[in-house]
Design a protein around this motif. Structure first.
Motif, PDB file in Angstrom:
ATOM      1  N   VAL A   1       0.847  -1.187   0.000  1.00  0.00           N
ATOM      2  CA  VAL A   1       0.000   0.000   0.000  1.00  0.00           C
ATOM      3  C   VAL A   1       0.888   1.244   0.000  1.00  0.00           C
ATOM      4  O   VAL A   1       2.071   1.139   0.336  1.00  0.00           O
ATOM      5  N   PRO A   2       0.398   2.376  -0.411  1.00  0.00           N
ATOM      6  CA  PRO A   2      -0.987   2.654  -0.766  1.00  0.00           C
ATOM      7  C   PRO A   2      -1.315   2.280  -2.210  1.00  0.00           C
ATOM      8  O   PRO A   2      -0.444   2.313  -3.076  1.00  0.00           O
ATOM      9  N   VAL A   3      -2.561   1.945  -2.430  1.00  0.00           N
ATOM     10  CA  VAL A   3      -3.093   1.706  -3.767  1.00  0.00           C
ATOM     11  C   VAL A   3      -4.365   2.533  -3.889  1.00  0.00           C
ATOM     12  O   VAL A   3      -5.232   2.472  -3.015  1.00  0.00           O
ATOM     13  N   THR A   4      -4.457   3.300  -4.969  1.00  0.00           N
ATOM     14  CA  THR A   4      -5.659   4.080  -5.247  1.00  0.00           C
ATOM     15  C   THR A   4      -6.371   3.417  -6.418  1.00  0.00           C
ATOM     16  O   THR A   4      -5.757   3.136  -7.447  1.00  0.00           O
ATOM     17  N   VAL A   5      -7.663   3.160  -6.245  1.00  0.00           N
ATOM     18  CA  VAL A   5      -8.482   2.581  -7.304  1.00  0.00           C
ATOM     19  C   VAL A   5      -9.440   3.662  -7.788  1.00  0.00           C
ATOM     20  O   VAL A   5     -10.215   4.206  -7.001  1.00  0.00           O
ATOM     21  N   ILE A   6      -9.334   3.970  -9.074  1.00  0.00           N
ATOM     22  CA  ILE A   6     -10.229   4.933  -9.714  1.00  0.00           C
ATOM     23  C   ILE A   6     -10.710   4.279 -10.997  1.00  0.00           C
ATOM     24  O   ILE A   6      -9.907   3.990 -11.894  1.00  0.00           O
ATOM     25  N   GLY A   7     -11.991   4.014 -11.065  1.00  0.00           N
ATOM     26  CA  GLY A   7     -12.512   3.285 -12.220  1.00  0.00           C
ATOM     27  C   GLY A   7     -11.851   1.919 -12.286  1.00  0.00           C
ATOM     28  O   GLY A   7     -11.841   1.172 -11.307  1.00  0.00           O
ATOM     29  N   ASP A   8     -11.258   1.592 -13.434  1.00  0.00           N
ATOM     30  CA  ASP A   8     -10.571   0.316 -13.617  1.00  0.00           C
ATOM     31  C   ASP A   8      -9.076   0.414 -13.337  1.00  0.00           C
ATOM     32  O   ASP A   8      -8.361  -0.577 -13.489  1.00  0.00           O
ATOM     33  N   MET A   9      -8.592   1.592 -12.979  1.00  0.00           N
ATOM     34  CA  MET A   9      -7.154   1.784 -12.779  1.00  0.00           C
ATOM     35  C   MET A   9      -6.748   1.547 -11.338  1.00  0.00           C
ATOM     36  O   MET A   9      -7.423   2.003 -10.413  1.00  0.00           O
ATOM     37  N   HIS A  10      -5.635   0.854 -11.156  1.00  0.00           N
ATOM     38  CA  HIS A  10      -5.018   0.639  -9.843  1.00  0.00           C
ATOM     39  C   HIS A  10      -3.699   1.389  -9.849  1.00  0.00           C
ATOM     40  O   HIS A  10      -2.806   1.068 -10.633  1.00  0.00           O
ATOM     41  N   ILE A  11      -3.569   2.383  -8.992  1.00  0.00           N
ATOM     42  CA  ILE A  11      -2.400   3.256  -8.976  1.00  0.00           C
ATOM     43  C   ILE A  11      -1.627   3.003  -7.686  1.00  0.00           C
ATOM     44  O   ILE A  11      -2.133   3.254  -6.597  1.00  0.00           O
ATOM     45  N   LEU A  12      -0.409   2.505  -7.839  1.00  0.00           N
ATOM     46  CA  LEU A  12       0.423   2.186  -6.682  1.00  0.00           C
ATOM     47  C   LEU A  12       1.205   3.419  -6.256  1.00  0.00           C
ATOM     48  O   LEU A  12       1.784   4.121  -7.087  1.00  0.00           O
ATOM     49  N   GLY A  13       1.183   3.703  -4.953  1.00  0.00           N
ATOM     50  CA  GLY A  13       1.941   4.830  -4.421  1.00  0.00           C
ATOM     51  C   GLY A  13       1.264   6.163  -4.686  1.00  0.00           C
ATOM     52  O   GLY A  13       0.109   6.222  -5.087  1.00  0.00           O
ATOM     53  N   LEU A  14       2.001   7.233  -4.457  1.00  0.00           N
ATOM     54  CA  LEU A  14       1.506   8.590  -4.715  1.00  0.00           C
ATOM     55  C   LEU A  14       1.987   9.003  -6.097  1.00  0.00           C
ATOM     56  O   LEU A  14       3.163   9.282  -6.298  1.00  0.00           O
ATOM     57  N   ASN A  15       1.064   9.003  -7.056  1.00  0.00           N
ATOM     58  CA  ASN A  15       1.398   9.310  -8.437  1.00  0.00           C
ATOM     59  C   ASN A  15       0.358  10.309  -8.962  1.00  0.00           C
ATOM     60  O   ASN A  15      -0.630   9.909  -9.589  1.00  0.00           O
ATOM     61  N   PRO A  16       0.561  11.609  -8.679  1.00  0.00           N
ATOM     62  CA  PRO A  16      -0.441  12.614  -9.059  1.00  0.00           C
ATOM     63  C   PRO A  16      -0.825  12.592 -10.532  1.00  0.00           C
ATOM     64  O   PRO A  16      -2.007  12.756 -10.856  1.00  0.00           O
ATOM     65  N   SER A  17       0.122  12.393 -11.433  1.00  0.00           N
ATOM     66  CA  SER A  17      -0.227  12.420 -12.856  1.00  0.00           C
ATOM     67  C   SER A  17      -1.143  11.255 -13.227  1.00  0.00           C
ATOM     68  O   SER A  17      -2.103  11.423 -13.977  1.00  0.00           O
ATOM     69  N   ARG A  18      -0.893  10.073 -12.694  1.00  0.00           N
ATOM     70  CA  ARG A  18      -1.773   8.928 -12.980  1.00  0.00           C
ATOM     71  C   ARG A  18      -3.137   9.108 -12.332  1.00  0.00           C
ATOM     72  O   ARG A  18      -4.153   8.711 -12.900  1.00  0.00           O
ATOM     73  N   ILE A  19      -3.177   9.703 -11.144  1.00  0.00           N
ATOM     74  CA  ILE A  19      -4.453   9.960 -10.481  1.00  0.00           C
ATOM     75  C   ILE A  19      -5.287  10.922 -11.327  1.00  0.00           C
ATOM     76  O   ILE A  19      -6.469  10.674 -11.582  1.00  0.00           O
ATOM     77  N   LYS A  20      -4.676  11.994 -11.817  1.00  0.00           N
ATOM     78  CA  LYS A  20      -5.400  12.965 -12.647  1.00  0.00           C
ATOM     79  C   LYS A  20      -5.868  12.329 -13.949  1.00  0.00           C
ATOM     80  O   LYS A  20      -6.993  12.588 -14.400  1.00  0.00           O
ATOM     81  N   LYS A  21      -5.032  11.500 -14.585  1.00  0.00           N
ATOM     82  CA  LYS A  21      -5.424  10.825 -15.818  1.00  0.00           C
ATOM     83  C   LYS A  21      -6.599   9.883 -15.579  1.00  0.00           C
ATOM     84  O   LYS A  21      -7.529   9.808 -16.376  1.00  0.00           O
ATOM     85  N   ALA A  22      -6.559   9.154 -14.478  1.00  0.00           N
ATOM     86  CA  ALA A  22      -7.640   8.218 -14.155  1.00  0.00           C
ATOM     87  C   ALA A  22      -8.951   8.963 -13.907  1.00  0.00           C
ATOM     88  O   ALA A  22     -10.017   8.544 -14.374  1.00  0.00           O
ATOM     89  N   LEU A  23      -8.891  10.057 -13.159  1.00  0.00           N
ATOM     90  CA  LEU A  23     -10.091  10.855 -12.902  1.00  0.00           C
ATOM     91  C   LEU A  23     -10.655  11.423 -14.193  1.00  0.00           C
ATOM     92  O   LEU A  23     -11.869  11.421 -14.390  1.00  0.00           O
ATOM     93  N   ALA A  24      -9.784  11.887 -15.078  1.00  0.00           N
ATOM     94  CA  ALA A  24     -10.238  12.433 -16.361  1.00  0.00           C
ATOM     95  C   ALA A  24     -10.886  11.344 -17.207  1.00  0.00           C
ATOM     96  O   ALA A  24     -11.917  11.579 -17.854  1.00  0.00           O
ATOM     97  N   ALA A  25     -10.302  10.137 -17.221  1.00  0.00           N
ATOM     98  CA  ALA A  25     -10.857   9.045 -18.007  1.00  0.00           C
ATOM     99  C   ALA A  25     -12.232   8.639 -17.493  1.00  0.00           C
ATOM    100  O   ALA A  25     -13.151   8.398 -18.274  1.00  0.00           O
ATOM    101  N   VAL A  26     -12.391   8.585 -16.169  1.00  0.00           N
ATOM    102  CA  VAL A  26     -13.682   8.227 -15.581  1.00  0.00           C
ATOM    103  C   VAL A  26     -14.705   9.310 -15.870  1.00  0.00           C
ATOM    104  O   VAL A  26     -15.857   9.029 -16.183  1.00  0.00           O
ATOM    105  N   ALA A  27     -14.301  10.572 -15.781  1.00  0.00           N
ATOM    106  CA  ALA A  27     -15.209  11.684 -16.037  1.00  0.00           C
ATOM    107  C   ALA A  27     -15.672  11.697 -17.491  1.00  0.00           C
ATOM    108  O   ALA A  27     -16.820  12.002 -17.783  1.00  0.00           O
ATOM    109  N   ALA A  28     -14.784  11.316 -18.411  1.00  0.00           N
ATOM    110  CA  ALA A  28     -15.116  11.310 -19.835  1.00  0.00           C
ATOM    111  C   ALA A  28     -16.157  10.220 -20.140  1.00  0.00           C
ATOM    112  O   ALA A  28     -17.011  10.401 -21.004  1.00  0.00           O
ATOM    113  N   VAL A  29     -16.060   9.106 -19.426  1.00  0.00           N
ATOM    114  CA  VAL A  29     -16.997   8.004 -19.652  1.00  0.00           C
ATOM    115  C   VAL A  29     -18.334   8.297 -18.987  1.00  0.00           C
ATOM    116  O   VAL A  29     -19.389   8.032 -19.551  1.00  0.00           O
ATOM    117  N   GLY A  30     -18.280   8.841 -17.754  1.00  0.00           N
ATOM    118  CA  GLY A  30     -19.497   9.069 -16.979  1.00  0.00           C
ATOM    119  C   GLY A  30     -20.138  10.338 -17.351  1.00  0.00           C
ATOM    120  O   GLY A  30     -21.266  10.638 -17.316  1.00  0.00           O
TER     121      GLY A  30
END
Length: 81
Positions: free
Chosen positions: A52-81
């Motif tokens: 840990v830590p693992v952040t799950v956003i949509g289908d993405m599993h992001i290991l550690g603190l990775n702001p760029s991947r977190i932002k990309k995942a949120l944008a991808a989920v927002a685009a679909v929803g």
């Protein structure tokens, strides 16, 4: 904005940093502490992850603190929803 799930443990410094980052960015999240719940530990293991830590956003599993991947995942989920 989409909700994130954060798998963490009680004495994890990186988990605390990740949760502070999400709070600072006003990203709502649900914390799942693997030290206090065997169910959450099994969920993490089912993903093939053991740390840990693992952040799950949509289908993405992001290991550690990775702001760029977190932002990309949120944008991808927002685009679909």
């Amino acid at each position: 904005m989409s909700k994130a799930i954060v798998y963490s443990s009680t004495n994890c410094h990186y988990c605390a940093q990740l949760k502070q980052y999400l709070t600072d960015q006003e990203i709502p999240y649900e914390e799942r502490n693997i030290d206090t719940s065997d169910e959450y530990a099994r969920e993490l293991e089912a993903m093939g992850l053991m740390s840990v830590p693992v952040t799950v956003i949509g289908d993405m599993h992001i290991l550690g603190l990775n702001p760029s991947r977190i932002k990309k995942a949120l944008a991808a989920v927002a685009a679909v929803g």
